[in-house]
Design a protein around this motif. Structure first.
Motif, PDB file in Angstrom:
ATOM      1  N   THR A  94       0.830  -1.201   0.000  1.00 52.61           N
ATOM      2  CA  THR A  94       0.000   0.000   0.000  1.00 52.61           C
ATOM      3  C   THR A  94       0.865   1.252   0.000  1.00 52.61           C
ATOM      4  OG1 THR A  94      -1.786  -1.143   1.172  1.00 52.61           O
ATOM      5  CG2 THR A  94      -1.808   1.245   1.253  1.00 52.61           C
ATOM      6  N   GLY A  95       2.069   1.140   0.541  1.00 51.24           N
ATOM      7  CA  GLY A  95       3.003   2.265   0.551  1.00 51.24           C
ATOM      8  C   GLY A  95       3.452   2.676  -0.842  1.00 51.24           C
ATOM      9  N   TRP A  96       3.194   1.836  -1.840  1.00 56.45           N
ATOM     10  CA  TRP A  96       3.556   2.181  -3.217  1.00 56.45           C
ATOM     11  C   TRP A  96       2.565   3.151  -3.849  1.00 56.45           C
ATOM     12  CZ3 TRP A  96       5.718  -2.567  -6.372  1.00 56.45           C
ATOM     13  CH2 TRP A  96       6.852  -3.076  -5.707  1.00 56.45           C
ATOM     14  N   VAL A  97       1.384   3.263  -3.276  1.00 52.66           N
ATOM     15  CA  VAL A  97       0.376   4.171  -3.842  1.00 52.66           C
ATOM     16  C   VAL A  97       0.925   5.597  -3.818  1.00 52.66           C
ATOM     17  CG1 VAL A  97      -1.940   5.138  -3.563  1.00 52.66           C
ATOM     18  CG2 VAL A  97      -1.543   2.699  -3.158  1.00 52.66           C
ATOM     19  N   GLY A  98       0.855   6.279  -4.962  1.00 54.31           N
ATOM     20  CA  GLY A  98       1.385   7.629  -5.076  1.00 54.31           C
ATOM     21  C   GLY A  98       2.803   7.675  -5.599  1.00 54.31           C
ATOM     22  N   LYS A  99       3.499   6.528  -5.581  1.00 54.53           N
ATOM     23  CA  LYS A  99       4.851   6.461  -6.125  1.00 54.53           C
ATOM     24  C   LYS A  99       4.811   6.039  -7.598  1.00 54.53           C
ATOM     25  CE  LYS A  99       7.254   5.457  -1.771  1.00 54.53           C
ATOM     26  NZ  LYS A  99       8.016   6.729  -1.793  1.00 54.53           N
TER      27      LYS A  99
END
Length: 231
Positions: A94-99
């Protein structure tokens, strides 16, 4: 609209169908097992006492039904474990969202901002062309590129100075040597991740272009502000 570049749509259907199929298989097995028991009981009740059936036949059939039943239950357990593992992986990504991730997928041109493309031409090529395709897979332009693997910033032009409309585009890098094409492959493109999904036990990333790719196909990850290269 999400484009199933890597067959994501099919896999989503398979996931739902697989769960329903397992439940159907269990129900059918239970029904068949109960029917078998009724038939076996009825057959034992009305068999000829002078020529009784061999009890080993009953034992063998019961063992077969038991084996199949255990296999179905095992498959259900494995399916539940894979689903739980996939949800865990999706939570981690989920930390990849926006990357921005780099993969062989379509890129999104918003009408003004450039699209970062990672070409990988043949080292022995003396000419490299980037062929541009729209979301209908129609060729809409060609651009000459240097023989380099450095990221290329496409400004939305078709090669003749005309700016293409906003939309999703894919890029094929064509390497030539002495006038002959020696390599043609889909270019990797940087795209911003909008969403993560659980698809058939794997994590899929939904890009701003609408493309859906598996997380395992990603070859690079970066912050959106780190884009640079030729144009």
């Amino acid at each position: 609209m999400t484009t199933a570049v890597t067959g994501v749509g099919t896999q989503q259907t398979t996931t739902a169908g697989g769960t329903a199929g397992t439940q159907s298989a269990t129900s059918a097995l239970t029904s068949d097992f109960e029917t078998f028991l009724r038939l076996m009981t009825t057959q034992a009740k009305y068999q000829d006492p002078l020529e009784p059936m061999d009890s080993s036949d009953y034992t063998a059939q019961l063992a077969q039904f038991s084996s199949v039943e255990q296999q179905v239950l095992t498959n259900e357990t494995l399916t539940s474990m894979l689903t739980a593992l996939s949800l865990s992986n999706m939570s981690q990504l989920t930390g990849w969202v926006g990357k921005e991730v780099r993969a062989q997928a379509a890129g999104y041109f918003d009408g003004s901002s450039s699209v970062s493309i990672a070409p990988n031409p043949a080292a022995v090529a003396d000419r490299v062309e980037m062929i541009i395709y729209d979301d209908q897979e129609a060729e809409v332009g060609r651009v000459d590129l240097p023989v380099s693997a450095e990221p290329y910033q496409w400004n939305g032009e078709d090669g003749d100075g005309n700016t293409l409309p906003e939309g999703s585009y894919s890029f094929v890098i064509e390497s030539s040597s002495n006038g002959e094409v020696i390599l043609s492959e889909l270019a990797e493109v940087y795209g911003r991740v909008e969403e993560t999904q659980n698809v058939d036990g794997e994590v899929a990333l939904i890009l701003e272009s609408g493309s859906a790719i598996l997380a395992t196909s990603v070859t690079a990850l970066r912050d959106p502000t780190s884009s640079s290269g030729n144009s």
